[in-house]
Design a protein around this motif. Structure first.
Motif, PDB file in Angstrom:
ATOM      1  N   LEU A 157       0.847  -1.184   0.000  1.00  0.00           N
ATOM      2  CA  LEU A 157       0.000   0.000   0.000  1.00  0.00           C
ATOM      3  C   LEU A 157       0.886   1.239   0.000  1.00  0.00           C
ATOM      4  N   ASP A 158       1.057   1.817  -1.163  1.00  0.00           N
ATOM      5  CA  ASP A 158       1.729   3.111  -1.307  1.00  0.00           C
ATOM      6  C   ASP A 158       1.136   3.799  -2.524  1.00  0.00           C
ATOM      7  N   GLY A 190      -5.874   0.830  -8.661  1.00  0.00           N
ATOM      8  CA  GLY A 190      -7.064   1.616  -8.949  1.00  0.00           C
ATOM      9  C   GLY A 190      -7.612   2.366  -7.754  1.00  0.00           C
ATOM     10  N   SER A 191      -7.389   1.864  -6.542  1.00  0.00           N
ATOM     11  CA  SER A 191      -7.861   2.590  -5.370  1.00  0.00           C
ATOM     12  C   SER A 191      -7.251   1.997  -4.111  1.00  0.00           C
ATOM     13  N   THR A 192      -7.142   2.840  -3.095  1.00  0.00           N
ATOM     14  CA  THR A 192      -6.690   2.365  -1.796  1.00  0.00           C
ATOM     15  C   THR A 192      -7.660   1.322  -1.251  1.00  0.00           C
ATOM     16  N   GLY A 193      -8.953   1.555  -1.487  1.00  0.00           N
ATOM     17  CA  GLY A 193      -9.983   0.664  -0.949  1.00  0.00           C
ATOM     18  C   GLY A 193      -9.819  -0.773  -1.387  1.00  0.00           C
ATOM     19  N   LYS A 194      -9.436  -1.005  -2.644  1.00  0.00           N
ATOM     20  CA  LYS A 194      -9.289  -2.376  -3.132  1.00  0.00           C
ATOM     21  C   LYS A 194      -8.202  -3.122  -2.362  1.00  0.00           C
ATOM     22  N   ILE A 195      -7.084  -2.437  -2.093  1.00  0.00           N
ATOM     23  CA  ILE A 195      -5.986  -3.069  -1.365  1.00  0.00           C
ATOM     24  C   ILE A 195      -6.396  -3.361   0.073  1.00  0.00           C
ATOM     25  N   LEU A 196      -7.042  -2.372   0.698  1.00  0.00           N
ATOM     26  CA  LEU A 196      -7.459  -2.544   2.085  1.00  0.00           C
ATOM     27  C   LEU A 196      -8.577  -3.579   2.214  1.00  0.00           C
ATOM     28  N   ASP A 197      -9.457  -3.642   1.220  1.00  0.00           N
ATOM     29  CA  ASP A 197     -10.534  -4.646   1.257  1.00  0.00           C
ATOM     30  C   ASP A 197      -9.963  -6.061   1.219  1.00  0.00           C
ATOM     31  N   THR A 219       3.822   2.504   3.080  1.00  0.00           N
ATOM     32  CA  THR A 219       4.308   3.771   3.606  1.00  0.00           C
ATOM     33  C   THR A 219       3.376   4.200   4.735  1.00  0.00           C
ATOM     34  N   GLN A 220       3.398   5.480   5.085  1.00  0.00           N
ATOM     35  CA  GLN A 220       2.579   5.955   6.199  1.00  0.00           C
ATOM     36  C   GLN A 220       1.098   5.661   6.012  1.00  0.00           C
ATOM     37  N   MET A 221       0.691   5.366   4.794  1.00  0.00           N
ATOM     38  CA  MET A 221      -0.707   5.053   4.528  1.00  0.00           C
ATOM     39  C   MET A 221      -1.195   3.867   5.363  1.00  0.00           C
ATOM     40  N   VAL A 222      -0.284   2.961   5.751  1.00  0.00           N
ATOM     41  CA  VAL A 222      -0.713   1.774   6.499  1.00  0.00           C
ATOM     42  C   VAL A 222      -0.990   2.083   7.966  1.00  0.00           C
ATOM     43  N   SER A 223      -0.605   3.280   8.439  1.00  0.00           N
ATOM     44  CA  SER A 223      -0.734   3.587   9.868  1.00  0.00           C
ATOM     45  C   SER A 223      -1.970   4.415  10.187  1.00  0.00           C
ATOM     46  N   GLN A 283       0.762   5.640  16.212  1.00  0.00           N
ATOM     47  CA  GLN A 283      -0.320   5.311  15.282  1.00  0.00           C
ATOM     48  C   GLN A 283      -0.183   3.884  14.776  1.00  0.00           C
ATOM     49  N   LEU A 284       1.034   3.504  14.409  1.00  0.00           N
ATOM     50  CA  LEU A 284       1.248   2.158  13.883  1.00  0.00           C
ATOM     51  C   LEU A 284       1.009   1.114  14.964  1.00  0.00           C
ATOM     52  N   ALA A 285       1.471   1.399  16.177  1.00  0.00           N
ATOM     53  CA  ALA A 285       1.243   0.455  17.275  1.00  0.00           C
ATOM     54  C   ALA A 285      -0.245   0.238  17.487  1.00  0.00           C
ATOM     55  N   GLY A 286      -1.043   1.269  17.257  1.00  0.00           N
ATOM     56  CA  GLY A 286      -2.486   1.166  17.435  1.00  0.00           C
ATOM     57  C   GLY A 286      -3.189   0.312  16.410  1.00  0.00           C
ATOM     58  N   ARG A 287      -2.486  -0.080  15.334  1.00  0.00           N
ATOM     59  CA  ARG A 287      -3.104  -0.955  14.324  1.00  0.00           C
ATOM     60  C   ARG A 287      -3.088  -2.409  14.782  1.00  0.00           C
ATOM     61  N   ALA A 288      -2.256  -2.746  15.767  1.00  0.00           N
ATOM     62  CA  ALA A 288      -2.144  -4.139  16.216  1.00  0.00           C
ATOM     63  C   ALA A 288      -2.963  -4.361  17.481  1.00  0.00           C
ATOM     64  N   GLY A 289      -3.487  -5.572  17.609  1.00  0.00           N
ATOM     65  CA  GLY A 289      -4.202  -5.934  18.831  1.00  0.00           C
ATOM     66  C   GLY A 289      -5.600  -5.368  18.934  1.00  0.00           C
ATOM     67  N   ARG A 290      -6.237  -5.142  17.791  1.00  0.00           N
ATOM     68  CA  ARG A 290      -7.595  -4.594  17.808  1.00  0.00           C
ATOM     69  C   ARG A 290      -8.654  -5.693  17.842  1.00  0.00           C
ATOM     70  N   GLY A 291      -8.195  -6.955  17.787  1.00  0.00           N
ATOM     71  CA  GLY A 291      -9.110  -8.080  17.913  1.00  0.00           C
ATOM     72  C   GLY A 291      -8.928  -8.759  19.262  1.00  0.00           C
TER      73      GLY A 291
END
Length: 330
Positions: free
Chosen positions: A114-115, A123-130, A143-147, A184-192
């Protein structure tokens, strides 16, 4: 080998554990492309952009040397254009190289990038994240987009591959921004249901921003950062104004910056105002223009503003940009 991205043993072990538990992983490398520099080991040529003076980034998808500041392109040569030696080496790692190395280490594991370049291709950020959200991909490199505020319950591990690159930016806010990015990046882990982990690869593990991010200690970070700013008279203890001079003729820009500094120094004599420079801006040349800067710091912004107005009123042959309370100094 020089220039090869190294995953630490600790990070490799944590990734292997997370994948073995059917968890997901996010890896942050805030440089897109394959490598920041294509260097000739024989003569030292770094394929700098003619208009910006900065090395073009090596990309593989598609193959090209690209200046990320003005967009100029150059074909990737097989031999050095300066000395004709076949001694070209990719130095450092961007997201493409991280992905390549990861696939070598963990064959068969689904990984996505994701960059900005990947978004343009897909084609879009959404497709990668989906895809990542549906767990069709196990690992997300970016890049920073993942955080930025994503909620993926399957992510149990996040990692910063080169934290020192953020700490070393020539801007007094670099440490603050690094801390914000790490938290911010640390906050992406452990959300489940599974607890989260963050791995920070750095040569400065005892830096107060690194320690505070690992310990989730905002107060400790703020105390150390404010101490640094107070000692060196940076905001919020002072107000800062940046004067950026730019033009096509380097000697003229440098001369005008020096003359402007002398005029400001005379007008601010006896005032508690610090003048730094003139000096080349961190990016000394961008888009064909040479750039010099002056930084003024003091507790009385009206005094600084009046001095700048009077100094500029004497006339300038070079473009001057005045930035009060600048958010970045690059």
């Amino acid at each position: 080998r020089p220039g090869e991205l190294v995953f630490s043993d600790r990070l490799l072990g944590e990734v292997d554990t997370a994948l073995g538990r059917d968890q997901q992983v996010i890896l942050l490398r805030n440089r897109r492309g394959y490598a920041p520099i294509l260097l000739c080991r024989a003569c030292g040529r770094d394929h700098a952009c003619d208009d910006c003076g900065l090395p073009r980034t090596l990309h593989q998808r598609p193959s090209r040397l690209l200046c990320h500041y003005c967009g100029s392109l150059e074909a990737v040569p097989e031999r050095c254009g300066a000395c004709d030696e076949a001694a070209l080496e990719a130095i450092g790692a961007g997201t493409e190289r991280v992905e390549e190395r990861f696939r070598e280490l963990f064959p068969g594991v689904e990984v996505d990038v994701l960059d900005r370049d990947a978004v343009r291709r897909v084609g879009s950020t959404g497709k990668i994240l989906d895809r990542f959200g549906r767990r069709e991909t196990r690992v997300l490199v970016g890049t920073q987009m993942v955080s930025k505020g994503h909620h993926f319950p399957g992510v149990a591990l996040t990692a910063v591959l080169h934290a020192d690159a953020y700490l070393g930016f020539p801007d007094f806010r670099a440490v603050e921004r690094t801390y914000s990015l790490l938290t911010q990046l640390a906050g992406r882990a452990g959300r489940g249901e599974d607890p989260g982990k963050i791995v920070i690869q750095t040569h400065h593990p005892d830096h107060y921003a690194i320690r505070a991010a690992l310990e989730h200690d905002d107060a400790a970070f703020a105390e150390q950062e404010m101490r640094f700013r107070r000692i060196f008279h940076y905001p919020p203890y002072t107000r800062m104004t940046q004067l950026l001079l730019r033009g096509a003729n380097r000697s003229r820009v440098e001369g005008e910056a020096g003359a402007l500094a002398l005029r400001l120094d005379r007008r601010l004599a006896g005032e508690d105002v610090r003048i730094s420079g003139p000096a080349p801006a961190p990016f000394a040349k961008l888009r064909g223009k040479w750039r010099y800067q002056l930084l003024l710091r003091g507790e009385r912004p009206r005094v600084i503003r009046r001095a700048i107005e009077e100094a500029l009123a004497e006339g300038m042959k070079t473009e001057v940009v005045v930035d009060v309370d600048p958010q970045q100094l690059l």
